[in-house]
Motif scaffolding. Structure first.
Motif, short mmCIF file in Angstrom:
data_model
loop_
_atom_site.label_atom_id
_atom_site.label_comp_id
_atom_site.label_asym_id
_atom_site.label_seq_id
_atom_site.Cartn_x
_atom_site.Cartn_y
_atom_site.Cartn_z
N GLY A 8 25.50 15.42 -19.45
CA GLY A 8 24.55 15.32 -18.35
C GLY A 8 23.43 14.32 -18.61
O GLY A 8 22.64 14.03 -17.71
N VAL A 9 23.35 13.79 -19.82
CA VAL A 9 22.31 12.82 -20.16
C VAL A 9 22.80 11.41 -19.85
O VAL A 9 23.93 11.05 -20.19
N GLN A 10 21.95 10.64 -19.19
CA GLN A 10 22.30 9.27 -18.85
C GLN A 10 22.67 8.47 -20.10
O GLN A 10 22.01 8.57 -21.13
N ALA A 11 23.74 7.68 -20.00
CA ALA A 11 24.22 6.80 -21.08
C ALA A 11 24.94 7.55 -22.19
O ALA A 11 25.29 6.96 -23.21
N VAL A 12 25.20 8.85 -22.01
CA VAL A 12 25.96 9.61 -23.01
C VAL A 12 27.32 9.99 -22.41
O VAL A 12 27.39 10.76 -21.46
N GLY A 13 28.38 9.41 -22.97
CA GLY A 13 29.72 9.72 -22.53
C GLY A 13 30.39 10.67 -23.49
O GLY A 13 29.81 11.09 -24.50
N PRO A 14 31.66 11.02 -23.23
CA PRO A 14 32.37 11.97 -24.10
C PRO A 14 32.44 11.55 -25.56
O PRO A 14 32.28 12.38 -26.45
N LYS A 15 32.70 10.27 -25.85
CA LYS A 15 32.82 9.84 -27.23
C LYS A 15 31.50 9.98 -27.98
O LYS A 15 31.46 10.44 -29.13
N VAL A 16 30.41 9.60 -27.33
CA VAL A 16 29.09 9.73 -27.96
C VAL A 16 28.74 11.21 -28.13
O VAL A 16 28.20 11.62 -29.16
N ARG A 28 16.26 4.60 -27.89
CA ARG A 28 15.99 4.98 -26.50
C ARG A 28 16.88 6.13 -26.06
O ARG A 28 16.40 7.08 -25.42
N THR A 29 18.17 6.07 -26.39
CA THR A 29 19.08 7.14 -26.00
C THR A 29 18.74 8.44 -26.72
O THR A 29 18.79 9.52 -26.13
N ALA A 30 18.38 8.35 -28.00
CA ALA A 30 18.00 9.55 -28.75
C ALA A 30 16.79 10.22 -28.12
O ALA A 30 16.74 11.45 -27.97
N GLU A 31 15.80 9.42 -27.72
CA GLU A 31 14.61 9.98 -27.08
C GLU A 31 14.94 10.56 -25.72
O GLU A 31 14.38 11.59 -25.32
N ARG A 32 15.88 9.93 -25.01
CA ARG A 32 16.27 10.45 -23.70
C ARG A 32 16.96 11.80 -23.85
O ARG A 32 16.74 12.72 -23.04
N ILE A 33 17.79 11.96 -24.87
CA ILE A 33 18.45 13.24 -25.13
C ILE A 33 17.41 14.33 -25.35
O ILE A 33 17.51 15.43 -24.79
N ILE A 34 16.39 14.02 -26.14
CA ILE A 34 15.32 15.00 -26.40
C ILE A 34 14.59 15.35 -25.12
O ILE A 34 14.39 16.53 -24.79
#
Length: 203
Positions: free
Chosen positions: A77-85, A119-125
């Protein structure tokens, strides 16, 4: 929807397994964490599953526990995070440890995952921390760190709102968390005011 696959392990590879269910082999992509729970070929296994449907393929993902599958779905559900990530994140440790890292705002833990930048790590948080705090029953056994950093009388939702407010003002998620460390207040507005005073004091 395929929710569970039970059968004999036909193939066991670093990134996937094939389970023979009555003569039909199901290929499931798995995390390193789930793979630890998959026995050798010829043994019986049961994996929780999630089917991802795309225009060009049907991809099946397997999980040792429902908790891991739930976290996988949260990550998707997080933007820029797909199944592999998402699987790469899950390979980083047991679900309860990852949930604790989310609750504690430990962006560095996720930034260390291949394919995830700052940026993606911070978005996940930012996007998942409040959801994890709301699902408090999932964090019963992870210890005091799950409650956040530093003493506070504010409820987790108020603290999360304050953090999101600071992010909207242009601060990074990690920087916002640092500004809120040690804050004691009863509302998001008061927490934001505290953080802004801290930035002026340090200027």
């Amino acid at each position: 929807m395929i929710a569970l696959v039970r059968g004999e392990v036909a193939v066991r590879r670093p990134d996937h397994v094939v389970v023979d269910c009555g003569g039909v082999g199901y290929r499931l992509a798995v995390s390193a964490e789930t793979l630890r729970h998959v026995p050798a070929a010829g043994k019986e296994v049961a994996l929780h599953a999630h089917l991802v449907v795309r225009d060009d393929q049907l991809a099946l993902y397997g999980f040792a526990t429902e908790e891991e599958r739930d976290l996988f779905l949260m990550l998707l559900g997080v933007q820029a995070v797909g199944p592999k990530v998402a699987l790469a994140v899950l390979s980083g440790g047991p679900p309860r440890e990852l949930l604790a890292a989310l609750a504690a705002g430990d962006a560095a833990r996720f930034q260390a995952v291949p394919g995830i930048g700052k940026r993606t790590a911070e978005r996940i948080i930012v996007e998942l921390r409040e959801r994890v705090a709301a699902a408090g029953e999932q964090l019963q056994d992870v210890g005091p760190i799950a409650a956040g950093r530093g003493p506070s009388r504010a409820q987790p939702s108020q603290r999360a709102l304050a953090r999101e407010g600071l992010v909207e003002l242009g601060y990074g998620a990690a920087e916002a968390e640092q500004l809120l460390a040690g804050a004691e207040a009863d509302s998001a507005e008061e927490l934001i005011a505290y953080a802004l005073r801290a930035t002026r004091a340090g200027a």
